[in-house]
Design an enzyme around this catalytic site. Sequence first.
Site, mmCIF file in Angstrom:
data_model
loop_
_atom_site.group_PDB
_atom_site.id
_atom_site.type_symbol
_atom_site.label_atom_id
_atom_site.label_comp_id
_atom_site.label_asym_id
_atom_site.label_seq_id
_atom_site.Cartn_x
_atom_site.Cartn_y
_atom_site.Cartn_z
ATOM 1 N N GLU A 1 0.853 -1.198 0.000
ATOM 2 C CA GLU A 1 0.000 0.000 0.000
ATOM 3 C C GLU A 1 0.889 1.249 0.000
ATOM 4 O O GLU A 1 2.015 1.221 0.502
ATOM 5 C CB GLU A 1 -0.893 -0.072 1.256
ATOM 6 C CG GLU A 1 -1.732 1.135 1.573
ATOM 7 C CD GLU A 1 -2.824 1.435 0.564
ATOM 8 O OE1 GLU A 1 -2.488 1.528 -0.639
ATOM 9 O OE2 GLU A 1 -3.978 1.623 0.964
ATOM 10 N N ASP A 2 0.370 2.341 -0.535
ATOM 11 C CA ASP A 2 1.144 3.576 -0.543
ATOM 12 C C ASP A 2 1.155 4.243 0.833
ATOM 13 O O ASP A 2 2.201 4.563 1.377
ATOM 14 C CB ASP A 2 0.613 4.560 -1.615
ATOM 15 C CG ASP A 2 -0.887 4.799 -1.527
ATOM 16 O OD1 ASP A 2 -1.554 4.212 -0.648
ATOM 17 O OD2 ASP A 2 -1.406 5.592 -2.338
ATOM 18 N N ASP B 1 -3.593 6.005 6.455
ATOM 19 C CA ASP B 1 -4.041 7.269 7.051
ATOM 20 C C ASP B 1 -4.898 6.929 8.268
ATOM 21 O O ASP B 1 -4.379 6.751 9.369
ATOM 22 C CB ASP B 1 -4.802 8.025 5.958
ATOM 23 C CG ASP B 1 -5.308 9.377 6.376
ATOM 24 O OD1 ASP B 1 -4.903 9.884 7.407
ATOM 25 O OD2 ASP B 1 -6.138 9.955 5.651
ATOM 26 N N PHE C 1 -1.562 16.178 4.166
ATOM 27 C CA PHE C 1 -1.792 15.559 2.865
ATOM 28 C C PHE C 1 -0.516 15.593 2.013
ATOM 29 O O PHE C 1 0.147 16.625 1.922
ATOM 30 C CB PHE C 1 -2.925 16.293 2.153
ATOM 31 C CG PHE C 1 -3.374 15.611 0.904
ATOM 32 C CD1 PHE C 1 -4.147 14.464 0.973
ATOM 33 C CD2 PHE C 1 -3.004 16.099 -0.343
ATOM 34 C CE1 PHE C 1 -4.557 13.818 -0.175
ATOM 35 C CE2 PHE C 1 -3.409 15.456 -1.502
ATOM 36 C CZ PHE C 1 -4.182 14.315 -1.418
ATOM 37 N N ARG D 1 0.993 11.956 -9.523
ATOM 38 C CA ARG D 1 1.491 10.593 -9.259
ATOM 39 C C ARG D 1 2.898 10.359 -9.790
ATOM 40 O O ARG D 1 3.649 9.562 -9.264
ATOM 41 C CB ARG D 1 0.573 9.547 -9.913
ATOM 42 C CG ARG D 1 -0.801 9.443 -9.302
ATOM 43 C CD ARG D 1 -1.480 8.163 -9.768
ATOM 44 N NE ARG D 1 -2.916 8.197 -9.558
ATOM 45 C CZ ARG D 1 -3.532 7.876 -8.435
ATOM 46 N NH1 ARG D 1 -2.827 7.495 -7.392
ATOM 47 N NH2 ARG D 1 -4.846 7.927 -8.335
HETATM 48 P P1 5GP Z 1 -7.229 5.252 5.024
HETATM 49 O O1 5GP Z 1 -8.278 4.236 4.711
HETATM 50 O O2 5GP Z 1 -6.043 4.663 5.758
HETATM 51 O O3 5GP Z 1 -7.813 6.446 5.752
HETATM 52 O O4 5GP Z 1 -6.723 5.851 3.664
HETATM 53 C C1 5GP Z 1 -5.911 5.131 2.809
HETATM 54 C C2 5GP Z 1 -5.972 5.665 1.403
HETATM 55 O O5 5GP Z 1 -6.274 7.054 1.374
HETATM 56 C C3 5GP Z 1 -4.629 5.542 0.738
HETATM 57 O O6 5GP Z 1 -4.532 4.355 0.034
HETATM 58 C C4 5GP Z 1 -4.585 6.728 -0.191
HETATM 59 O O7 5GP Z 1 -5.171 6.385 -1.415
HETATM 60 C C5 5GP Z 1 -5.455 7.751 0.471
HETATM 61 N N1 5GP Z 1 -4.656 8.732 1.237
HETATM 62 C C6 5GP Z 1 -4.529 8.845 2.575
HETATM 63 N N2 5GP Z 1 -3.738 9.864 2.922
HETATM 64 C C7 5GP Z 1 -3.328 10.422 1.755
HETATM 65 C C8 5GP Z 1 -2.453 11.515 1.448
HETATM 66 O O8 5GP Z 1 -1.882 12.210 2.298
HETATM 67 N N3 5GP Z 1 -2.268 11.759 0.126
HETATM 68 C C9 5GP Z 1 -2.865 11.053 -0.868
HETATM 69 N N4 5GP Z 1 -2.611 11.389 -2.114
HETATM 70 N N5 5GP Z 1 -3.686 10.010 -0.612
HETATM 71 C C10 5GP Z 1 -3.908 9.697 0.687
#
Ligand code: 5GP
Length: 195
Positions: free
Chosen positions: A113-114, A117, A166, A179
């Site tokens: 995963e990237d 959050d 972010f 990207r």
């Molecule tokens: P979560 O479910 O953990 O809240 O969010 C995960 C997904 O939200 C990540 O796979 C990503 O796609 C997106 N995301 C969360 N934080 C960021 C951020 O700071 N920048 C970007 N571009 N995407 C984020």
Amino acid sequence: MSNFQSPRGLPIKHIKIGDLRFRLFIPESIIEERIQELAKSIKSDYRGKNPIIICVLKGAILFTSDLVKAGEIDGQIDFVRLSSYDGTTSTEKVKELMSIASDIKGRHVLVIEDIVDTGRTLDYYLKHLKKQEPLSVELAALLLKPDALKFPVDIKYLGFKIPDLFVVGYGLDYNESGRGLRDIYQLDLPDVGLY
Ligand code: 5GP
């Protein structure tokens, strides 16, 4: 591991994407170094195990590619597309927009995963995978925002902890832009005056 801090002397570099301004946060050279370290651990942990490597699209595409290449990791690569983000904010619902094609029963699985959050996306997806009776499931994530975490997820291979801001670049987008940037940029918040 404490939150990543940009090295002293890092050039001040700003970019604009759409309506937002971002500033250089994690330079390419530091991302590359960390990927080498993670790839080494993954290579040794998965030697002879032929894992199924699941890249979480779209954000983890560059990280997955560089990690697999750096470690010459031998495994079957598959893709899933999950979505829980809208613009710059996390939403409550996780949608599976595209599913993996592999049968993971009895296999070692590594999810890549990237960024984690709130943890909602991975919490949902790892539970979903575990129901399919894999031999093991582990997670590699490039970035984690510990202060935003609401659903604890166990990240075995973590790149960097970062503050709750972010970020874009190196696979991560802002409304589908950014990207392809080699470095990671952080949202540059306007100065807030003292009251
Ligand atoms: P979560 O479910 O953990 O809240 O969010 C995960 C997904 O939200 C990540 O796979 C990503 O796609 C997106 N995301 C969360 N934080 C960021 C951020 O700071 N920048 C970007 N571009 N995407 C984020």
